[in-house]
Design a protein around this motif. Sequence first.
Motif, PDB file in Angstrom:
ATOM      1  N   LYS A  53       0.831  -1.208   0.000  1.00  0.00           N
ATOM      2  CA  LYS A  53       0.000   0.000   0.000  1.00  0.00           C
ATOM      3  C   LYS A  53       0.863   1.255   0.000  1.00  0.00           C
ATOM      4  CE  LYS A  53      -3.898  -2.153   2.346  1.00  0.00           C
ATOM      5  NZ  LYS A  53      -4.709  -2.157   3.563  1.00  0.00           N
ATOM      6  N   GLU A  54       1.950   1.224   0.727  1.00  0.00           N
ATOM      7  CA  GLU A  54       2.857   2.374   0.742  1.00  0.00           C
ATOM      8  C   GLU A  54       3.519   2.568  -0.620  1.00  0.00           C
ATOM      9  OE1 GLU A  54       3.041   4.585   3.044  1.00  0.00           O
ATOM     10  OE2 GLU A  54       2.107   3.571   4.733  1.00  0.00           O
ATOM     11  N   ALA A  55       3.824   1.474  -1.304  1.00  0.00           N
ATOM     12  CA  ALA A  55       4.397   1.573  -2.652  1.00  0.00           C
ATOM     13  C   ALA A  55       3.400   2.213  -3.610  1.00  0.00           C
ATOM     14  CB  ALA A  55       4.829   0.189  -3.152  1.00  0.00           C
ATOM     15  N   ARG A  56       2.132   1.882  -3.455  1.00  0.00           N
ATOM     16  CA  ARG A  56       1.097   2.536  -4.270  1.00  0.00           C
ATOM     17  C   ARG A  56       1.050   4.028  -3.960  1.00  0.00           C
ATOM     18  NH1 ARG A  56      -2.384  -0.294  -7.297  1.00  0.00           N
ATOM     19  NH2 ARG A  56      -3.783   1.480  -7.238  1.00  0.00           N
ATOM     20  N   GLU A  57       1.186   4.360  -2.680  1.00  0.00           N
ATOM     21  CA  GLU A  57       1.162   5.773  -2.299  1.00  0.00           C
ATOM     22  C   GLU A  57       2.367   6.517  -2.887  1.00  0.00           C
ATOM     23  OE1 GLU A  57       1.143   8.586   1.653  1.00  0.00           O
ATOM     24  OE2 GLU A  57       0.311   6.571   1.840  1.00  0.00           O
ATOM     25  N   ILE A  58       3.524   5.884  -2.859  1.00  0.00           N
ATOM     26  CA  ILE A  58       4.714   6.498  -3.469  1.00  0.00           C
ATOM     27  C   ILE A  58       4.447   6.815  -4.935  1.00  0.00           C
ATOM     28  CG2 ILE A  58       7.031   5.902  -4.320  1.00  0.00           C
ATOM     29  CD1 ILE A  58       7.067   6.911  -1.525  1.00  0.00           C
ATOM     30  N   HIS A  59       3.840   5.877  -5.619  1.00  0.00           N
ATOM     31  CA  HIS A  59       3.527   6.083  -7.038  1.00  0.00           C
ATOM     32  C   HIS A  59       2.643   7.314  -7.193  1.00  0.00           C
ATOM     33  CE1 HIS A  59       2.411   4.953 -11.177  1.00  0.00           C
ATOM     34  NE2 HIS A  59       3.567   4.315 -11.152  1.00  0.00           N
ATOM     35  N   TYR A  60       1.681   7.483  -6.320  1.00  0.00           N
ATOM     36  CA  TYR A  60       0.801   8.657  -6.371  1.00  0.00           C
ATOM     37  C   TYR A  60       1.608   9.948  -6.174  1.00  0.00           C
ATOM     38  CZ  TYR A  60      -2.213  12.358  -4.738  1.00  0.00           C
ATOM     39  OH  TYR A  60      -2.818  13.576  -4.578  1.00  0.00           O
ATOM     40  N   TRP A  61       2.443   9.983  -5.122  1.00  0.00           N
ATOM     41  CA  TRP A  61       3.201  11.200  -4.847  1.00  0.00           C
ATOM     42  C   TRP A  61       4.146  11.532  -5.991  1.00  0.00           C
ATOM     43  CZ3 TRP A  61       0.866  14.062  -1.737  1.00  0.00           C
ATOM     44  CH2 TRP A  61       0.265  13.581  -0.579  1.00  0.00           C
ATOM     45  N   LEU A  62       4.759  10.535  -6.585  1.00  0.00           N
ATOM     46  CA  LEU A  62       5.650  10.783  -7.716  1.00  0.00           C
ATOM     47  C   LEU A  62       4.884  11.337  -8.917  1.00  0.00           C
ATOM     48  CD1 LEU A  62       7.963   7.651  -7.485  1.00  0.00           C
ATOM     49  CD2 LEU A  62       8.611  10.042  -7.024  1.00  0.00           C
ATOM     50  N   ARG A  63       3.705  10.779  -9.180  1.00  0.00           N
ATOM     51  CA  ARG A  63       2.879  11.313 -10.285  1.00  0.00           C
ATOM     52  C   ARG A  63       2.506  12.761 -10.010  1.00  0.00           C
ATOM     53  NH1 ARG A  63      -0.385   6.841  -9.389  1.00  0.00           N
ATOM     54  NH2 ARG A  63      -2.162   8.232  -9.073  1.00  0.00           N
ATOM     55  N   LEU A  64       2.129  13.045  -8.777  1.00  0.00           N
ATOM     56  CA  LEU A  64       1.757  14.408  -8.413  1.00  0.00           C
ATOM     57  C   LEU A  64       2.942  15.360  -8.584  1.00  0.00           C
ATOM     58  CD1 LEU A  64      -0.422  16.287  -7.224  1.00  0.00           C
ATOM     59  CD2 LEU A  64       0.516  15.747  -4.977  1.00  0.00           C
ATOM     60  N   LEU A  65       4.115  14.949  -8.122  1.00  0.00           N
ATOM     61  CA  LEU A  65       5.304  15.787  -8.267  1.00  0.00           C
ATOM     62  C   LEU A  65       5.645  16.028  -9.733  1.00  0.00           C
ATOM     63  CD1 LEU A  65       7.450  14.261  -5.401  1.00  0.00           C
ATOM     64  CD2 LEU A  65       6.569  16.609  -5.494  1.00  0.00           C
ATOM     65  N   LYS A  66       5.456  15.032 -10.553  1.00  0.00           N
ATOM     66  CA  LYS A  66       5.713  15.191 -11.989  1.00  0.00           C
ATOM     67  C   LYS A  66       4.689  16.138 -12.615  1.00  0.00           C
ATOM     68  CE  LYS A  66       5.995  12.774 -16.377  1.00  0.00           C
ATOM     69  NZ  LYS A  66       5.805  11.512 -17.090  1.00  0.00           N
ATOM     70  N   GLN A  67       3.423  15.923 -12.326  1.00  0.00           N
ATOM     71  CA  GLN A  67       2.361  16.724 -12.941  1.00  0.00           C
ATOM     72  C   GLN A  67       2.394  18.180 -12.514  1.00  0.00           C
ATOM     73  OE1 GLN A  67      -1.100  14.467 -11.859  1.00  0.00           O
ATOM     74  NE2 GLN A  67      -0.676  12.857 -13.348  1.00  0.00           N
ATOM     75  N   THR A  68       2.978  18.468 -11.377  1.00  0.00           N
ATOM     76  CA  THR A  68       3.048  19.846 -10.890  1.00  0.00           C
ATOM     77  C   THR A  68       4.433  20.460 -11.139  1.00  0.00           C
ATOM     78  OG1 THR A  68       3.597  19.053  -8.671  1.00  0.00           O
ATOM     79  CG2 THR A  68       1.263  19.514  -9.139  1.00  0.00           C
ATOM     80  N   ASP A  69       5.218  19.794 -11.961  1.00  0.00           N
ATOM     81  CA  ASP A  69       6.554  20.270 -12.337  1.00  0.00           C
ATOM     82  C   ASP A  69       7.494  20.443 -11.149  1.00  0.00           C
ATOM     83  OD1 ASP A  69       5.837  20.361 -15.078  1.00  0.00           O
ATOM     84  OD2 ASP A  69       4.895  22.321 -14.762  1.00  0.00           O
ATOM     85  N   CYS A  70       7.288  19.637 -10.117  1.00  0.00           N
ATOM     86  CA  CYS A  70       8.194  19.653  -8.966  1.00  0.00           C
ATOM     87  C   CYS A  70       9.389  18.720  -9.186  1.00  0.00           C
ATOM     88  CB  CYS A  70       7.451  19.245  -7.690  1.00  0.00           C
ATOM     89  SG  CYS A  70       6.245  20.461  -7.139  1.00  0.00           S
ATOM     90  N   LEU A  71       9.251  17.834 -10.151  1.00  0.00           N
ATOM     91  CA  LEU A  71      10.342  16.921 -10.530  1.00  0.00           C
ATOM     92  C   LEU A  71      10.558  17.016 -12.031  1.00  0.00           C
ATOM     93  CD1 LEU A  71       9.909  13.459  -8.740  1.00  0.00           C
ATOM     94  CD2 LEU A  71      11.805  15.051  -8.539  1.00  0.00           C
ATOM     95  N   GLU A  72      11.808  16.946 -12.430  1.00  0.00           N
ATOM     96  CA  GLU A  72      12.126  16.932 -13.847  1.00  0.00           C
ATOM     97  C   GLU A  72      11.494  15.693 -14.474  1.00  0.00           C
ATOM     98  OE1 GLU A  72      14.810  16.503 -11.503  1.00  0.00           O
ATOM     99  OE2 GLU A  72      14.782  18.653 -11.128  1.00  0.00           O
ATOM    100  N   PRO A  73      10.925  15.802 -15.666  1.00  0.00           N
ATOM    101  CA  PRO A  73      10.225  14.667 -16.288  1.00  0.00           C
ATOM    102  C   PRO A  73      11.054  13.390 -16.391  1.00  0.00           C
ATOM    103  CG  PRO A  73       9.754  16.676 -17.491  1.00  0.00           C
ATOM    104  CD  PRO A  73      10.808  17.020 -16.473  1.00  0.00           C
ATOM    105  N   ARG A  74      12.327  13.507 -16.778  1.00  0.00           N
ATOM    106  CA  ARG A  74      13.142  12.291 -16.922  1.00  0.00           C
ATOM    107  C   ARG A  74      13.365  11.611 -15.580  1.00  0.00           C
ATOM    108  NH1 ARG A  74      18.353  13.497 -20.313  1.00  0.00           N
ATOM    109  NH2 ARG A  74      18.813  11.454 -19.484  1.00  0.00           N
ATOM    110  N   LEU A  75      13.634  12.396 -14.552  1.00  0.00           N
ATOM    111  CA  LEU A  75      13.822  11.830 -13.209  1.00  0.00           C
ATOM    112  C   LEU A  75      12.520  11.219 -12.718  1.00  0.00           C
ATOM    113  CD1 LEU A  75      15.407  11.311 -10.628  1.00  0.00           C
ATOM    114  CD2 LEU A  75      14.893  13.676  -9.924  1.00  0.00           C
ATOM    115  N   ALA A  76      11.431  11.937 -12.905  1.00  0.00           N
ATOM    116  CA  ALA A  76      10.120  11.433 -12.470  1.00  0.00           C
ATOM    117  C   ALA A  76       9.784  10.127 -13.175  1.00  0.00           C
ATOM    118  CB  ALA A  76       9.041  12.475 -12.733  1.00  0.00           C
TER     119      ALA A  76
END
Length: 101
Positions: A53-76
């Motif tokens: 469940k925590e791994a699923r949550e990580i996936h969510y946070w990473l998607r959110l960081l990517k979609q809000t331009d908080c992470l570079e696309p390649r890194l995300a």
Amino acid sequence: MVRLYKHLLANGQPRSLADQLLRSGTSIGANLEEATGGISKRDFIAKCSIAYKEAREIHYWLRLLKQTDCLEPRLADSLLMEAEELRRMLSAIVRTARDNS
């Protein structure tokens, strides 16, 4: 996760998002550590399920960081692929443990 947390903070990203990512990411390892020392198969499955469940949550946070331009696309994208692989491995562990109990 700790390195990513530091990276996010060093680049001025929202602390609240970085904190959530750090909590979820470190929880995976902690739950797997507890699972390996579990007192029963049921305990092992429960801890591995929490890690999943925590791994699923990580996936969510990473998607959110990517979609809000908080992470570079390649890194995300790279981190999202790793998170998905981890989620699949944990899912397989839980499924196999349940089938063998």
